[in-house]
Design an enzyme around this catalytic site. Sequence first.
Site, PDB file in Angstrom:
ATOM      1  N   LYS A 105       0.844  -1.194   0.000  1.00 41.75           N
ATOM      2  CA  LYS A 105       0.000   0.000   0.000  1.00 41.75           C
ATOM      3  C   LYS A 105       0.889   1.258   0.000  1.00 41.75           C
ATOM      4  O   LYS A 105       2.099   1.158  -0.122  1.00 41.75           O
ATOM      5  CB  LYS A 105      -0.968  -0.034   1.192  1.00 41.75           C
ATOM      6  CG  LYS A 105      -1.761  -1.355   1.308  1.00 41.75           C
ATOM      7  CD  LYS A 105      -2.858  -1.503   0.251  1.00 41.75           C
ATOM      8  CE  LYS A 105      -3.323  -2.922   0.046  1.00 41.75           C
ATOM      9  NZ  LYS A 105      -4.232  -3.493   1.019  1.00 41.75           N
TER      10      LYS A 105
HETATM   11  C1  LIG Z   1      -5.184  -4.668   1.344  1.00 39.13           C
HETATM   12  C2  LIG Z   1      -6.644  -4.503   1.420  1.00 39.13           C
HETATM   13  C3  LIG Z   1      -7.384  -4.831   2.573  1.00 39.13           C
HETATM   14  C4  LIG Z   1      -6.786  -5.570   3.728  1.00 39.13           C
HETATM   15  O1  LIG Z   1      -5.726  -4.907   4.306  1.00 39.13           O
HETATM   16  P1  LIG Z   1      -4.778  -5.668   5.355  1.00 39.13           P
HETATM   17  O2  LIG Z   1      -4.106  -4.565   6.076  1.00 39.13           O
HETATM   18  O3  LIG Z   1      -3.837  -6.494   4.546  1.00 39.13           O
HETATM   19  O4  LIG Z   1      -5.640  -6.488   6.234  1.00 39.13           O
HETATM   20  C5  LIG Z   1      -8.731  -4.531   2.600  1.00 39.13           C
HETATM   21  N1  LIG Z   1      -9.336  -3.964   1.542  1.00 39.13           N
HETATM   22  C6  LIG Z   1      -8.672  -3.650   0.420  1.00 39.13           C
HETATM   23  C7  LIG Z   1      -9.409  -2.995  -0.705  1.00 39.13           C
HETATM   24  C8  LIG Z   1      -7.313  -3.943   0.314  1.00 39.13           C
HETATM   25  O5  LIG Z   1      -6.660  -3.659  -0.826  1.00 39.13           O
END
Ligand SMILES: *Cc1c(COP(=O)(O)O)cnc(C)c1O
Length: 385
Positions: free
Chosen positions: A191
Amino acid sequence: MDSYIPYGRQSINEADIAAVVRVLQSDWLTQGPMIECFENAVAQAAGAKYAVALSSATAGLHLACLALGIGPGDRVWTSPNTFVASANCAMYCGAAIDFVDIDRYTRNISIEALEQKLAQAELMGTLPTLLIPVHFAGLSCDMAAIAQLAQRYGFRVLEDAAHAIGASYQDQPVGGCHYSQATVFSFHPVKIVTTGEGGVITTNDEAFYRRLLRLRSHGITRNPDEMTQTSEGDWYYQQLELGFNYRMTDLQAALGVNQISRLKEFCSLRRDKVQYYLQKLPKDLIQLPKYSVESAWHLFCINLRNEKERKRVFDAMRLRGIGVNVHYLPVHLQPFYRNQGFNEGDFPCAESYYRSAITLPLFADLSLCNQDYVIQSLLEVLEIE
Ligand SMILES: *Cc1c(COP(=O)(O)O)cnc(C)c1O
């Protein structure tokens, strides 16, 4: 040039490393002072009153659903063009899940499809209690339109902003919760900002915030005002409800504080690379995403004009050491969700978008030389019949 170029990766500098080392040398590896520092930094960046740091965004979606009172008998709607976590949180709570098809242009929930589905659900008495819009690739959904529908049909809104820290909507940062009860961010390394694993919920509602703090740590409180009887002493605490251990560590939070200080720089680097792609890539063979300065540009997703070419192009790029990816396999077509009654054809825009989609590398430290190699490779691959 690197031997492998991933689609996304973290950017870690000396200050990030020093911040983590300082925590290792301190008294608190977890439940220490860095958690609140990080929460304050995210609340400020997002323009929200409160922030709660958690072990992941998945934990955040789960707790936010619980604190919104989602349980058996409730219906939760989200986008099929997302990671499975956006839907799984409803299942954790025993609620029923459904999806709203996407807009091909923004790749977010289609407001038109949402309006139609709501009108139909009202007639059938199957209105949702909660909508989880996903700001796909960092572009905010049309939150004002969603909030209007929420008011009219009486559902609540939880923003999945896993892709969207640093994005804005109507000149306000995403996460300020002007049109929603809460917003969830992810700090996984692919991210925009990372804490290794980690998530944050932002909100402006104090009671909701206090409930989240409790649920994050077993449902336990040490606050005398929340207890059912007077405290028996300084050792005393009460478990008021069934919570979890969804805490973030101070190691993660310290990394997060320094990463958030770099957020503006990350977003501007990403925007520059997006503009470069848009300038260099051919519009006849691929459909490019719409440029928006307000997007956080977590992902750069293109669509091939000819979907039959997707596998060949994908494989050829991978062979050249380019970590292209596909975002997303429509959630409703996962075997788990097919078992809930969903089928091919249920959300045709998300399905057709998926069939021709490819995600190209995009991250803050992507070098010009590597980006040129990605572009050159794609041009070559597309020209091979
Ligand atoms: C990455 C992601 C999540 C989950 O995030 P984590 O921190 O890995 O639990 C939820 N929703 C979306 C759209 C994502 O891309």
